[in-house]
Design a protein around this motif. Structure first.
Motif: not given
Length: 441
Positions: A177, A180-181, A184, A213, A216, A219, A243
């Protein structure tokens, strides 16, 4: 019951119900648990899908089930795409399945397809937004897990192919989880620092859930907004994430990404060797030019030296002396030849030469006249012989000589018919060797 009411046959009813189901509901997505699974010898699958309250019969034919990646079994939760139908012979309501996935992966796949369609509509995957990789890459940034196999593979390839390339790692979680952050933030940090020429974003292989991820939206937008060119290297060659679509370049594996952003050491060595050869050629060419200039200057100095000028003048005097000698000798020879030419001209103009010429010409004419007369005589002789032969051919004597005879009466006229003579007339018969007299009886 009124007389006009139409009574349906069972087959008519099932056909009508089937038509209504297939036309109204068409294709549906359904999630449920497999039960009563049967793989028939024909290659078709027959099963039921159920939940806590209901179940429905299903069939999946051979052509469609050959593409299923999971192994169906009783109790397994699946996501299916199917057409609502009716099996007319038994009147059973059923689903005809054309796609089956694991329930978890199936839902993720639906989300993936929907997000891909949305992002594509926004123009994030357009080729016009792709940045080309720099021609010279001195520093490579890597956004990935610092403990994963991907970073080791990338560093190994870069060290082997291009040891002089700088490597900067921007560590980030690539699963779960919080990934993703992390991804980025790592991409944003690399763009803020502006310390690398290209950025590799990726990780090793895994399931669709493991790689999620990189699907997402956050991203995808981070990669799209990057001013540094990004190479996507997620999973194995068969794995494709969102991506990959938005990145400036996609590599099938992390190792392949490292090869794309690095030049083989042998290329650099070849380049240095070529530069060395060009320098050697330029130096040798420069040396040759200086040698030619030195020789030209030396020749120029020698031409201006007094001794050299005296040598040139002496050579010219020798040449003039030789030309004068040759001219004098030629004049003497021409004077000696003149009497001989006059003598030959006198002989040529003498009457004796003309007399000899005319005498010789007369002899030639006499010979030609003699040959002409002889030839004419022979022609006339041949013509005379030919005329005699032709006369001989038409002569009556020649005809008699071949066994014929000529009969004449007493008056000497030729008898041509028996009607011209009568009994006791005297006739004479001319033969080839004489004449015979006879009397007609």
């Amino acid at each position: 019951m009124t007389p006009k009411q139409h009574i349906l046959q069972v087959s008519e009813l099932t056909k009508k119900v089937r038509f209504i189901l297939e036309s109204e509901l068409n294709t549906v997505w359904l999630c449920g648990e497999i039960s009563n699974f049967v793989a028939a010898s024909s290659g078709h699958w027959y099963l039921s899908l159920k939940d806590s309250k209901s179940q429905v019969r299903c069939a999946m034919f051979k052509g469609n089930n050959s593409r299923v990646r999971i192994k169906p079994s009783n109790g397994k939760q699946v996501l299916v795409r199917a057409k609502v139908s009716l099996y007319e012979p038994r009147g059973d309501f059923q689903l005809i399945i054309d796609q089956m996935d694991d329930a978890g992966e199936g839902l993720l796949q639906q989300q993936y397809d929907a997000l891909k369609k949305s992002l594509n509509a926004q123009g994030l995957f357009g080729l016009q937004h792709k940045q080309p990789l720099p021609k010279t890459i001195n520093t490579v940034g890597i956004v990935t897990s610092p403990t994963g196999a991907a970073v080791k593979d990338i560093i190994s390839v870069l060290k082997r192919r291009s040891p002089a390339t700088n490597i900067i790692l921007y560590p980030a979680l690539v699963q779960g989880k919080l990934a993703t952050q992390d991804i980025c933030l790592a991409i944003q940090k690399a763009n803020q620092r502006q310390e690398c020429d290209v950025l590799i974003v990726g990780r090793g292989g895994g399931s669709l859930e493991d790689l999620w991820c990189f699907n997402e939206e956050a991203v995808v937008h981070a990669i799209f907004n990057s001013t540094t060119p990004i190479v996507s290297a997620v999973g194995h060659e068969i794995d494709t994430t969102l991506s990959d679509y938005v990145a400036d370049l996609r590599a099938p594996t992390p190792s392949a990404a490292a090869e794309l952003v690095s030049r083989d050491q042998s290329d650099i060595i070849d380049k240095f060797n070529n530069i060395e050869k060009r320098l050697q050629f330029a130096l040798q060419n420069r040396i040759n030019i200086q040698k030619r200039l030195a020789n030209d200057h030396l020749k120029h100095l020698l031409k201006r030296h007094p001794e050299q000028r005296l040598v040139v003048q002496a050579q010219k005097a020798d040449e003039l002396t030789q030309r004068l000698t040759n001219s004098t000798v030629g004049l003497i020879k021409s004077k000696q030849i003149l009497p001989q030419q006059l003598s030959r001209n006198l002989i040529h103009l003498s009457p004796q030469a003309n007399i000899d010429y005319q005498t010789e010409k007369l002899k030639l004419l006499e010979e030609r006249l003699s040959q002409s007369l002889s030839h004419k005589y022979q022609q006339e002789k041949n013509h005379f012989v030919s005329m005699i032969e032709q006369l001989q051919l038409v002569s009556p004597l020649a005809t008699i000589a071949r066994g014929y005879s000529v009969t004449r009466n007493e008056k000497g006229k030729i008898v041509k018919s028996v009607n011209q003579v009568k009994t006791k007339d005297r006739i004479s018969i001319q033969l080839s060797d004489g004449q015979v007299d006879a009397t007609i009886n």
